[in-house]
Write an enzyme that holds these catalytic residues in place. Structure first.
Site, PDB file in Angstrom:
ATOM      1  N   ASN A 126       0.838  -1.198   0.000  1.00 11.30           N
ATOM      2  CA  ASN A 126       0.000   0.000   0.000  1.00 11.30           C
ATOM      3  C   ASN A 126       0.871   1.246   0.000  1.00 11.30           C
ATOM      4  OD1 ASN A 126      -2.809   1.084   0.257  1.00 11.30           O
ATOM      5  ND2 ASN A 126      -1.872   2.104   2.012  1.00 11.30           N
ATOM      6  N   GLU A 127       0.598   2.128  -0.901  1.00 16.42           N
ATOM      7  CA  GLU A 127       1.242   3.444  -0.924  1.00 16.42           C
ATOM      8  C   GLU A 127       2.701   3.401  -0.474  1.00 16.42           C
ATOM      9  OE1 GLU A 127      -1.351   6.152   1.221  1.00 16.42           O
ATOM     10  OE2 GLU A 127      -2.559   6.443  -0.574  1.00 16.42           O
TER      11      GLU A 127
ATOM     12  N   CYS B 182      18.895   2.503   8.210  1.00 15.83           N
ATOM     13  CA  CYS B 182      19.506   1.502   9.096  1.00 15.83           C
ATOM     14  C   CYS B 182      20.845   1.027   8.514  1.00 15.83           C
ATOM     15  CB  CYS B 182      18.544   0.329   9.280  1.00 15.83           C
ATOM     16  SG  CYS B 182      18.531  -0.829   7.893  1.00 15.83           S
TER      17      CYS B 182
ATOM     18  N   CYS C  64      20.569  -0.681   5.177  1.00 19.32           N
ATOM     19  CA  CYS C  64      20.333   0.251   4.063  1.00 19.32           C
ATOM     20  C   CYS C  64      21.618   1.010   3.717  1.00 19.32           C
ATOM     21  CB  CYS C  64      19.196   1.209   4.397  1.00 19.32           C
ATOM     22  SG  CYS C  64      17.574   0.408   4.368  1.00 19.32           S
TER      23      CYS C  64
ATOM     24  N   GLU D  27      -8.219   4.761  -5.024  1.00 19.95           N
ATOM     25  CA  GLU D  27      -8.921   5.265  -3.840  1.00 19.95           C
ATOM     26  C   GLU D  27      -9.381   6.689  -4.093  1.00 19.95           C
ATOM     27  OE1 GLU D  27      -6.641   5.224  -0.209  1.00 19.95           O
ATOM     28  OE2 GLU D  27      -5.776   3.264  -0.653  1.00 19.95           O
TER      29      GLU D  27
ATOM     30  N   TRP E 278      -8.122  13.305   7.586  1.00 14.88           N
ATOM     31  CA  TRP E 278      -6.710  13.529   7.904  1.00 14.88           C
ATOM     32  C   TRP E 278      -6.196  14.848   7.353  1.00 14.88           C
ATOM     33  CZ3 TRP E 278      -4.385  13.975   3.220  1.00 14.88           C
ATOM     34  CH2 TRP E 278      -4.943  13.277   2.148  1.00 14.88           C
TER      35      TRP E 278
ATOM     36  N   GLU F 181      -9.290   6.051  11.594  1.00 10.81           N
ATOM     37  CA  GLU F 181     -10.102   6.357  10.405  1.00 10.81           C
ATOM     38  C   GLU F 181     -11.595   6.238  10.670  1.00 10.81           C
ATOM     39  OE1 GLU F 181      -8.112   4.041   7.367  1.00 10.81           O
ATOM     40  OE2 GLU F 181      -6.730   5.707   6.971  1.00 10.81           O
TER      41      GLU F 181
END
Ligand code: GLA
Ligand code: ZN
Length: 678
Positions: free
Chosen positions: A148-149, A156, A159, A304, A312, A352
């Protein structure tokens, strides 16, 4: 991607309602009544799907998918990696993200994981494989919704190590990296790749080459993660298409790099309607639609949108009657094969619970929102002919993520609001006012097939952009360039010699200086005599923020500055080069200047407009093509009705009324059959 219908529906989170079987039943009835034919399942279901490590509980999901299928509702099935269960974070702390100040996050929220962590990748691979095995060939499942998104970054140690390897593969030697990043500045020379750290407000943030490469790395690392997620699904046997849902105006990832990984682009649109004039919101949202469509230059999906108010944004305003229909049709007009909402049933608790949904806490089908959703579903049901229809555009505006990163980080004439997106939007809007479909492409994409290309604030030239432009103009194309273009290469090193780099002959001028104006300060742009016909409506236009000073070589001035020590110097110019034309805008001109210039540019380039009538302010026009017909959408985003001289004879109305004014937020969709095929 081959769909069999325009998708209508949205995110559905039944795992929040497993204790309420009557509600799950009622939901399906509501969906049917609202003409909903597709839902997205499982986006945040990991802790219910795998409550303990290795203990997969898929029965509930299977039941729901079966029930939906029996009722004619398709499923977009998500992989759950967007939020992980508590046990996973507790047992394997390396999966948690580390922020730029080098603090490891606690468990919580979502999208809070490291994309490098081998453990996280492995856990995701396992559950994706299990989902694929169990549901990958279920007839209800039409599409994979990967995570999702995607967004954010992790600093870290894993990375950092991956970043160093990425840099070594790119530059080979540390000397080359030092050269490209200009590290002798402030004595920041590196002796080895091992010494390099990602940018941090506690450390290095002034080496723009480092910052740029870090952003590229974050994109590549995310792409690699996406690739692994999809591979897990494929290896377990499902060949259903896959998408990722992208976000509005999200800068953190160069979305173009994902184009080849996924079968279809989708995105999440939450415009702040009624914050000022609706048509401005419509233009802005329309531009995002076109950005998303242009990534693959194919139909995409609106994944969406909100049927009511979000919860939000700073202030959550209700959508005025008609907006649900207008925003849904806007998506289809721009090339979407879906209108999907977040979410079908409003959550009962957590963050939400007040986010708008198709079914609210009352559970009623009589709400205003439900009725509007139902009506929009009904009319989409009549538009099946549009499925898969393409968007043809002879006009492109360059909108380049990497250029945006560079120009906003550059530390140049304005650090306070260099306004890249707004600058792009001015060009976009001026073309849209002419009633044209517009592509928004990046510098890596081909210019072939376009008649006009505009490159606003193309500060960084990369991917041989200047060579492509030169060939394009030589062969007869029309090119528009603005101030602050062609200044640096792809590691943000300034080009030496004449700029705009590689285009000084094409454009017929050389840059000399650029002036940053304080907020509220303006200069004027005065049309020259030779351009009087182009700018017939005005004697002066204002400009703000940035004014570039140039010396014309072969170009002729179309406007000159009206004030300050550069009064009388060129503020816009035109040059013939090869078979083509090049226009230059030297300052941040007001919209009207773009509107008048681009009308002329479109006329000169003989680009055919979708409608041959004047398009009133606040009206959006789009066209989509199938083999048999052209579908034209005309949307009125004004608060008053508008009259338009649409020629009745030529078309069949698909939606709206013939021959009358278009009401506020109203849409007319008509179809022109292609001659010889009727
Ligand atoms: C995003 C997310 C959804 C939901 C909506 C709310 O788009 O993908 O899960 O949180 O926002 O607007
Ligand atoms: Zn990490």
């Amino acid at each position: 991607m081959d769909l069999t219908k325009l998708l209508y529906g949205g995110d559905y989170n039944p795992e929040q309602w497993l204790a309420y079987p009557e509600i799950l039943k009622e939901d399906i009835e509501c969906m049917k009544q609202a003409h909903i034919n597709t839902v997205t399942l499982g986006v945040f279901s990991w802790s219910v799907l795998e409550p303990e490590e290795g203990d997969f509980q898929f029965g509930w999901l299977e039941q729901i998918i079966d029930d939906l299928y029996e009722n004619g509702i398709s499923v977009i099935l998500a992989t759950p990696s967007g939020a992980r269960p508590k046990w996973l974070a507790d047992r394997y702390p390396e999966v948690l993200r580390v922020d730029e100040a080098r603090n490891r996050e606690l468990f919580g929220g979502r999208h809070n994981h490291c994309y490098t962590s081998p453990v996280y990748r492995e856990k995701v691979r396992i559950i994706n494989g299990e989902l694929s095995k169990r549901f990958g060939s279920h007839p209800a499942v039409i599409l994979w919704h990967i995570s999702n998104e995607y967004g954010g970054e992790c600093h870290c140690p894993l990375c950092q190590q991956a970043f160093r390897k990425w840099l070594e593969a790119k530059y080979r030697t540390i000397e080359e990296l030092n050269e490209r990043w200009c590290t002798t500045f402030w004595s920041h020379t590196y002796q080895s790749f091992e010494q390099i750290e990602s940018p941090s407000s506690r450390g290095e943030s002034m080496l723009h080459g480092l910052t740029l490469d870090w952003k590229r790395f974050v994109t590549d690392q995310t792409a690699d993660f996406i690739r692994e997620e999809i591979a897990a699904i494929r290896e377990a046997g499902s060949d259903k298409p896959a998408t990722i849902n992208l976000m509005y105006n999200y800068e953190g990832l160069n979305y173009h790099k994902f184009a080849d990984l996924i079968d279809v682009v989708s995105w999440d649109s939450y415009p702040t309607w009624h914050k000022g004039e609706e048509y401005l919101t419509a233009v802005d949202n329309g531009m995002q639609h076109d950005i998303m469509r242009s990534i693959k230059k194919k139909p995409y999906l609106l994944m969406e949108s909100c049927p009511s108010s979000t919860n939000w944004q700073g202030v959550s305003k209700l959508k005025r009657p008609g907006i649900v229909e207008a925003q849904g049709l806007q998506a289809v007009a721009h090339g979407s094969d879906s209108v999907l909402y977040f979410q079908i049933r409003q959550s009962r608790g957590a963050s939400e619970k007040f986010h708008g949904a198709v079914i609210d806490h009352t559970g009623s089908r009589e709400t205003r929102v439900f009725q509007e959703v139902k009506e929009t579903g009904r009319l989409l049901g009549n538009m099946g002919g549009l499925l898969g229809a393409s968007t043809e555009s002879e006009v492109a505006v360059i909108y380049d993520w990497e250029n945006r990163w560079a120009v906003e980080d550059a530390m140049g004439p304005r650090n306070k609001g260099v306004c890249y997106k707004e600058t792009v939007e001015k060009s976009y809007r001026a073309f849209r006012k002419q009633g044209l479909n517009v592509d928004l492409i990046d510098m890596e994409q081909s210019l072939e097939g376009y008649r006009i290309v505009a490159a606003p604030m193309a500060y960084m030239f990369r991917s041989d952009f200047e060579k492509k432009v030169k060939a394009f103009v030589e062969q007869g194309g029309t090119f528009v360039l603005t101030y602050w273009s062609g200044i640096v290469d792809d590691t943000d090193r300034c080009f030496l010699g004449a700029t705009p780099h590689g285009l000084a002959d094409v454009m017929g001028f050389r840059r000399k200086e650029i002036d940053g104006l304080y907020d509220g300060e303006t200069n004027a742009m005065l049309p020259t005599d030779r351009a009087a016909a182009v700018f017939a409506s005005r004697e002066r236009y204002s400009c703000q923020r940035l004014c570039e000073l140039v010396e014309l070589t072969t170009a002729v001035p179309l406007a000159v500055y009206g004030e300050d020590f550069y009064q009388g110097m060129p503020a816009a110019a035109f040059n013939r080069f090869g078979e083509g034309s090049a226009y230059y805008i030297a300052a941040d001109a007001e919209q009207a200047f773009y509107d008048d210039l681009y009308r002329h540019v479109v006329d000169e380039a003989q680009v055919e407009r979708i409608l041959d009538c004047r398009i009133p302010e606040g009206v959006e026009v789009n066209a989509r093509q199938t083999e048999e017909a052209e579908y034209v959408f005309v949307q009125n985003y004004n608060r008053e009705a508008v009259e338009m001289d649409l020629k009745d004879e030529d078309y069949e109305v698909v939606h709206g009324k013939k021959g009358t004014a278009i009401p506020p937020f109203g849409t007319v969709v008509f179809m022109r059959r292609k001659s010889g095929r009727a």
